[in-house]
Design a protein around this motif. Structure first.
Motif, PDB file in Angstrom:
ATOM      1  N   ALA A 157       0.845  -1.203   0.000  1.00  0.00           N
ATOM      2  CA  ALA A 157       0.000   0.000   0.000  1.00  0.00           C
ATOM      3  C   ALA A 157       0.872   1.242   0.000  1.00  0.00           C
ATOM      4  N   SER A 158       0.423   2.307  -0.679  1.00  0.00           N
ATOM      5  CA  SER A 158       1.161   3.567  -0.602  1.00  0.00           C
ATOM      6  C   SER A 158       0.203   4.746  -0.496  1.00  0.00           C
ATOM      7  N   ALA A 159       0.739   5.876  -0.035  1.00  0.00           N
ATOM      8  CA  ALA A 159      -0.084   7.058   0.239  1.00  0.00           C
ATOM      9  C   ALA A 159      -0.956   7.399  -0.962  1.00  0.00           C
ATOM     10  N   GLY A 160      -2.223   7.704  -0.696  1.00  0.00           N
ATOM     11  CA  GLY A 160      -3.162   8.044  -1.758  1.00  0.00           C
ATOM     12  C   GLY A 160      -4.081   6.881  -2.134  1.00  0.00           C
ATOM     13  N   ASP A 161      -3.659   5.633  -1.832  1.00  0.00           N
ATOM     14  CA  ASP A 161      -4.514   4.479  -2.141  1.00  0.00           C
ATOM     15  C   ASP A 161      -5.810   4.562  -1.335  1.00  0.00           C
ATOM     16  N   VAL A 162      -6.885   4.063  -1.936  1.00  0.00           N
ATOM     17  CA  VAL A 162      -8.186   4.053  -1.249  1.00  0.00           C
ATOM     18  C   VAL A 162      -8.324   2.733  -0.492  1.00  0.00           C
ATOM     19  N   ILE A 163      -8.894   2.821   0.730  1.00  0.00           N
ATOM     20  CA  ILE A 163      -9.123   1.603   1.525  1.00  0.00           C
ATOM     21  C   ILE A 163     -10.566   1.149   1.312  1.00  0.00           C
ATOM     22  N   VAL A 164     -10.728  -0.114   0.936  1.00  0.00           N
ATOM     23  CA  VAL A 164     -12.082  -0.650   0.715  1.00  0.00           C
ATOM     24  C   VAL A 164     -12.300  -1.906   1.565  1.00  0.00           C
ATOM     25  N   VAL A 165     -13.571  -2.204   1.849  1.00  0.00           N
ATOM     26  CA  VAL A 165     -13.917  -3.483   2.485  1.00  0.00           C
ATOM     27  C   VAL A 165     -15.018  -4.151   1.672  1.00  0.00           C
ATOM     28  N   THR A 166     -15.078  -5.500   1.786  1.00  0.00           N
ATOM     29  CA  THR A 166     -15.992  -6.254   0.925  1.00  0.00           C
ATOM     30  C   THR A 166     -17.321  -6.594   1.602  1.00  0.00           C
ATOM     31  N   GLY A 167     -17.498  -6.181   2.864  1.00  0.00           N
ATOM     32  CA  GLY A 167     -18.763  -6.543   3.520  1.00  0.00           C
ATOM     33  C   GLY A 167     -19.032  -5.683   4.730  1.00  0.00           C
ATOM     34  N   SER A 298     -23.059  -7.917  -7.841  1.00  0.00           N
ATOM     35  CA  SER A 298     -24.278  -7.161  -7.507  1.00  0.00           C
ATOM     36  C   SER A 298     -24.284  -6.713  -6.046  1.00  0.00           C
ATOM     37  N   ARG A 299     -23.136  -6.348  -5.553  1.00  0.00           N
ATOM     38  CA  ARG A 299     -22.977  -5.866  -4.174  1.00  0.00           C
ATOM     39  C   ARG A 299     -21.929  -4.784  -4.188  1.00  0.00           C
ATOM     40  N   PRO A 300     -22.038  -3.780  -3.305  1.00  0.00           N
ATOM     41  CA  PRO A 300     -21.038  -2.709  -3.346  1.00  0.00           C
ATOM     42  C   PRO A 300     -19.678  -3.111  -2.769  1.00  0.00           C
ATOM     43  N   LEU A 301     -18.663  -2.454  -3.283  1.00  0.00           N
ATOM     44  CA  LEU A 301     -17.335  -2.491  -2.660  1.00  0.00           C
ATOM     45  C   LEU A 301     -17.266  -1.180  -1.893  1.00  0.00           C
ATOM     46  N   PHE A 302     -17.104  -1.252  -0.568  1.00  0.00           N
ATOM     47  CA  PHE A 302     -17.265  -0.056   0.265  1.00  0.00           C
ATOM     48  C   PHE A 302     -15.941   0.681   0.475  1.00  0.00           C
ATOM     49  N   GLU A 303     -15.916   1.968   0.172  1.00  0.00           N
ATOM     50  CA  GLU A 303     -14.711   2.788   0.439  1.00  0.00           C
ATOM     51  C   GLU A 303     -14.810   3.322   1.861  1.00  0.00           C
ATOM     52  N   ILE A 304     -13.797   3.071   2.654  1.00  0.00           N
ATOM     53  CA  ILE A 304     -13.882   3.526   4.052  1.00  0.00           C
ATOM     54  C   ILE A 304     -12.721   4.434   4.456  1.00  0.00           C
ATOM     55  N   GLY A 305     -11.765   4.648   3.581  1.00  0.00           N
ATOM     56  CA  GLY A 305     -10.651   5.491   3.997  1.00  0.00           C
ATOM     57  C   GLY A 305      -9.579   5.607   2.952  1.00  0.00           C
ATOM     58  N   GLU A 306      -8.428   6.088   3.402  1.00  0.00           N
ATOM     59  CA  GLU A 306      -7.339   6.406   2.480  1.00  0.00           C
ATOM     60  C   GLU A 306      -5.996   6.152   3.170  1.00  0.00           C
ATOM     61  N   ILE A 307      -5.054   5.665   2.409  1.00  0.00           N
ATOM     62  CA  ILE A 307      -3.696   5.468   2.932  1.00  0.00           C
ATOM     63  C   ILE A 307      -2.962   6.819   2.913  1.00  0.00           C
ATOM     64  N   THR A 308      -2.210   7.074   3.982  1.00  0.00           N
ATOM     65  CA  THR A 308      -1.470   8.343   4.095  1.00  0.00           C
ATOM     66  C   THR A 308       0.017   8.047   4.324  1.00  0.00           C
ATOM     67  N   ASN A 309       0.803   9.113   4.396  1.00  0.00           N
ATOM     68  CA  ASN A 309       2.230   8.884   4.690  1.00  0.00           C
ATOM     69  C   ASN A 309       2.595   9.308   6.110  1.00  0.00           C
ATOM     70  N   THR A 310       1.567   9.429   6.988  1.00  0.00           N
ATOM     71  CA  THR A 310       1.836   9.913   8.357  1.00  0.00           C
ATOM     72  C   THR A 310       2.378   8.822   9.272  1.00  0.00           C
ATOM     73  N   GLY A 311       2.174   7.572   8.920  1.00  0.00           N
ATOM     74  CA  GLY A 311       2.573   6.473   9.807  1.00  0.00           C
ATOM     75  C   GLY A 311       1.555   6.249  10.926  1.00  0.00           C
ATOM     76  N   GLN A 312       0.532   7.087  10.993  1.00  0.00           N
ATOM     77  CA  GLN A 312      -0.463   7.017  12.072  1.00  0.00           C
ATOM     78  C   GLN A 312      -1.819   6.567  11.523  1.00  0.00           C
ATOM     79  N   LEU A 313      -2.648   6.014  12.424  1.00  0.00           N
ATOM     80  CA  LEU A 313      -4.044   5.792  12.059  1.00  0.00           C
ATOM     81  C   LEU A 313      -4.856   6.985  12.548  1.00  0.00           C
ATOM     82  N   GLU A 314      -5.560   7.633  11.633  1.00  0.00           N
ATOM     83  CA  GLU A 314      -6.425   8.761  12.006  1.00  0.00           C
ATOM     84  C   GLU A 314      -7.864   8.385  11.721  1.00  0.00           C
TER      85      GLU A 314
END
Ligand code: ADP
Ligand code: MG
Length: 336
Positions: A157-167, A298-314
């Motif tokens: 993963a690298s900064a700018g990538d979108v975080i998705v979940v499948t359910g 026929s189901r959504p792929l959910f976007e829940i966040g974004e990868i950053t270069n901070t090293g932290q979870l915000e």
């Protein structure tokens, strides 16, 4: 004296794994991802994973049926195969079981394994059996395969990538809460319990996502995204932003949380055992991957966040930064 309790499950793994990680022969990947990887042939690699379920620690025999327990024991392993983008081939079952166990219980337990094994084309090829005095212990190991270039790891993963979940997240955690509080089983709670006892391994979802080079990392959500996203952050050397309002939660969990005054955000972030997949995707390819995924399933792929270069979870809620105190399931630690 410092004990295991002080360093937690992840501290334990870190403590010994460095000595076994390198140097590994070409093509091998060891401790640290959802599966180990071994070379297989020119096109494919072999994936190996193993997971243990212990009575009282992971399940209560008076709450889960033997069929469900058999199913779940295999499902949690298949989920790790899905997390690498692979498909299962074979399974091995080791079980420690008290002699007083009824044959009816055993037959139903194996029916549960057989049901999912047949559905996922997994062959039970062996195992081991031993007598125990009290608590049932179940360990399944699964061997899978994946095309070499399609395999997805926790690093990448690298900064700018979108975080998705499948359910949906939190159903399983909600079920656990309902079971622990001995709540009357409404249709909604039954729904949550179904997800807790018979989680569907996201093998097809993993296959679709792994077919894109632009999907940069992937894992299965076994401990809750709050805890699991840290694996991607650590191994990819990145940070992450999660938008709590965007986390998908089922209507059954929403209604039950309102009724019982549960903190739905905390359950969705830290509940654990959802066994859906979390992946990161290059932003400019998100729409393309989403379109194909959503057309096929026929189901959504959910976007829940974004990868950053901070090293932290915000964490963000209503556009404001928030913090969490609880950190999902972390065995051995008292605050987990
Ligand atoms: P998962 O939740 O995907 O099954 P874990 O968090 O349980 O992954 O484990 C993380 C990594 O540590 C995996 O690569 C796993 O194989 C490895 N691991 C866990 N426990 C042990 C152990 N006792 N010995 C060797 N490796 C282990
Ligand atoms: Mg996993």
């Amino acid at each position: 004296m410092t004990t295991l309790k002080d360093i937690g499950e992840f501290g334990f793994i870190k403590r010994f794994s460095e000595n076994f990680k390198a140097p590994l022969p070409e093509g091998f990947e060891g401790i640290g991802d959802d599966c180990a990887v071994m070379p297989f042939n020119d096109r494919e690699v072999m994936l190996i994973t193993t997971d243990m379920l212990i009575e009282k620690q992971h399940f209560l025999p008076d709450k889960i049926s033997p069929f469900e327990l058999g199913y779940k024991s295999l499902a949690v392993n298949l989920s790790d195969i899905a997390a690498m983008g692979g498909y299962p081939v074979s399974a091995f079952l080791s079980i420690g079981i008290p002699p007083e166990t009824t044959l009816e219980w055993l037959d139903d337990f194996f029916k549960g394994i057989k049901h999912l094994a047949d559905n996922s084309k997994t062959l039970l090829l062996g195992g081991d059996t031993t007598k125990v005095n009290q608590s049932i212990a179940i360990n399944i190991a699964v061997i899978g395969r994946c095309q070499k270039h399609l395999i997805k790891k926790r690093r990448g993963a690298s900064a700018g990538d979108v975080i998705v979940v499948t359910g949906y997240l939190g159903d399983s955690g909600g079920a656990l809460q309902a079971l622990n509080q001995n709540l009357t089983v409404t249709d909604d709670i039954q729904n949550l319990i179904q997800h807790h006892h018979m989680p569907k391994p996201h093998l097809v979802e993993g296959k679709i996502l792994s077919s894109y080079r632009e999907v940069t990392s992937m894992l299965d959500v076994s401990d809750g995204i709050y805890s699991d996203i840290h694996h991607i952050m650590e191994q990819s050397g990145v940070g992450a932003k999660i938008f709590i309002d965007q986390i998908p939660v089922s209507s059954a969990l929403q209604r039950t949380s309102v009724k019982h005054n549960w903190d739905i955000d905390e359950i969705a972030l830290t509940g654990g055992e959802d066994y859906c997949l979390l992946a990161t995707i290059k932003k400019q390819f998100l729409q393309k991957v989403k379109d194909v995924y959503e057309n096929l399933l026929s189901r959504p792929l959910f976007e829940i966040g974004e990868i950053t270069n901070t090293g932290q979870l915000e964490l963000f809620k209503d556009d404001k930064r928030v913090t969490m105190t609880k950190t999902g399931f972390d065995h051995f630690r008292t605050d987990g």
